[in-house]
Every structure is written in C-alpha cells, then in structure tokens.
Motif scaffolding. Sequence first.
Motif, PDB file in Angstrom:
ATOM      1  N   ILE A 174       2.619  56.988  -9.073  1.00 35.89           N
ATOM      2  CA  ILE A 174       1.179  56.660  -7.806  1.00 35.89           C
ATOM      3  C   ILE A 174       2.324  57.359  -6.339  1.00 35.89           C
ATOM      4  CG2 ILE A 174       1.090  54.306  -6.577  1.00 35.89           C
ATOM      5  CD1 ILE A 174       1.416  53.030  -9.327  1.00 35.89           C
ATOM      6  N   ILE A 222       1.523  52.094  -0.950  1.00 32.37           N
ATOM      7  CA  ILE A 222       0.019  51.410  -0.754  1.00 32.37           C
ATOM      8  C   ILE A 222       0.004  50.930   0.154  1.00 32.37           C
ATOM      9  CG2 ILE A 222      -1.173  49.883  -2.794  1.00 32.37           C
ATOM     10  CD1 ILE A 222       0.479  49.837  -4.979  1.00 32.37           C
ATOM     11  N   LEU A 237      -3.017  58.515  -3.815  1.00 35.90           N
ATOM     12  CA  LEU A 237      -2.810  56.926  -3.538  1.00 35.90           C
ATOM     13  C   LEU A 237      -4.546  57.255  -2.047  1.00 35.90           C
ATOM     14  CD1 LEU A 237      -0.409  55.216  -3.104  1.00 35.90           C
ATOM     15  CD2 LEU A 237      -1.721  54.042  -4.172  1.00 35.90           C
TER      16      LEU A 237
END
Length: 315
Positions: A203, A265, A208
């Motif tokens: 990630i 994120i 992302l």
Amino acid sequence: MTGRRILIFVLLVVLAMVAVVLIHGSGSPAGPMLISILLVAVFPIISVAATTRVWWDLIDNFRDDANLRHPAVRFYLYGRGGSGKTTLIKSWLGGEVRPEQATKYFAYYTAEKYLDLETKRRCRVVISDYQGQSPSQNTLNASSKVIGPPGQRLVNGVFFIVDIAPRIEKNGRPLDTYELLEWLSVDTEMKIRKRVEQHLEYIVPAILEIVFSTVYSHNLISTTLVINKIDLLEKVVAMGCIPGVSLASVDEYARNLFRRIEYNIREACDKVTSPDHNIEFSVVLVSASNGTGVSRIFNDTIKRYSDMNLKIEVK
C-alpha cells in the motif's frame, strides 16, 4: 457453470414449446410433420447449445447488465493475500455465503441488508473481493461488470485491509487461530514488524493513486483502513509477548503500527476530494474471525449512503 447451463436449457425448452404451439395453431397440413421433426431435433440442439460459450456469454451479459442497473451499496476491498478479505466478507454475510461469480483473481458477493430494523427498509449490497497476490490483479482486473464502467464507477466504500500476522499454511491447510497464536507468541515483535513491512510495500502512494483512479467517482463516499486480527494482538499482549504494551493500549499500539499507511491513504483520498465531494475516512480495528467490529465498517457506509439520499431500493 451448472446454474448457467440450467438457465440456458430452460430458455431453449421454452422457445421450443412456443414453436410447437405456433406450428400446431397454424392449421397447416404439414404441421404434424414439422412438429415431429422439431421434437426429434430440439433436444440434441438444446444439449449442444447449453454447453456453447456463445450462449454462456449471452446469459452473462444479460446478468451483468441487470446487476449494474439494480441499485446497491457497492464495496471494493483491497489488501494483501491472507489479510482476511474473504473472511471479513463471510463474517458479515454469513459463513456459508457463496460468490455470485468467481475467477482466479476476482469474486463478488451480493446480499440484502437492513438499513434499520424499525422500518424494515433494506438495501442490496455488492462486495468485490480481489484474490490476487499482486496489486495489478486488484486494479487492472477490476471488473466493470461489478463496479461500473470507467468514468461511471458505482463504488461507494473502499476498504484497505491490513493485519498483524500473515496466513500460514501447514500440510496444505492454513493454521487455525490457536496454531497461529502459538506461532506468533515467539519473536512476536519481529514477526509483527515484518508483516507491517509487507503491507507498507503493498500500500504505497503510487499504488494508492492507481486504486483511487480505478474506483473513484462521486459515488464514492467512504474509505476505511481496516486493521484485522485484533483478537490475536490482544491475546499476545495478554500473554506478555510485547513488553510495555497493555490491553488498555492495544488499540493505540495497533494504530501506531500502521500510521504510515494511514497517512498514505488519507493523502491519496484528499487528492481526489473536492469542496463539493467529501469522502469520509476512518480507521477501524476488527477481528474477521470472530466478527468483532465487522458489522460497523459495512453499516457505517450503508447508513451514510442512506442519509445522503442516494438512489436506493427500498422494500
């Protein structure tokens, strides 16, 4: 394939019966002979057609179009293999639930869930589960049949799934909770750090950006970092395997483990938000294996979907 073949078989039988009725009703002298020829030929034709790819594709296209037209709250799950995505889905929908469609890389599930028990209002949910080990399998193989075509995505909630211990197999089967706990109780901090590093590699900001470009539209209303297997973490802490961490501070410890991923994120999410479109972000600790916290992450998105008065099927 069995259900699809049955559907094709039934469809062709109905068409054959209609043909018989029409021929019989025409009053033509040749009618009985035509009916006999039709009956002799129809079953071999149906048997062959029921196993023909063209018919399969035709039925699939009808089903996919109907699926996209049917209002639903749609979830997109992203995470490393073994992080608990499928277990999370089955924990919420029920352990015996089966995917509507499954391939080597992708499966999706549908169900109906109550919006609230007082009014008995229900909505349909669709959950995409990407089973591959590489990020490209989660993005390049994204099925427009489920999440909508590019530029018109229908995804409402995105879950990024991480965990504190990998799935480990022994003699061809994954370790159960007790076996995994035994494994994790030795060199606990080192094993947890290694697992966190694996998630950090998976990630990353570049991935992302691709994920959000894959699923984004104004239908996207929530993004959640889901930290799974919190039950294991609580157990190893109770066993004294992580010095300086108490049961009272387990949640804070878990959040700190994934703080960098949380930041990545949030940053990626902020890049696609605008003054007229806010995407809610949250971090939730769950145990997919025993159900702790699982309903909350799905229900929060469903409630927000309902509160925003988006198009939803009410029964």
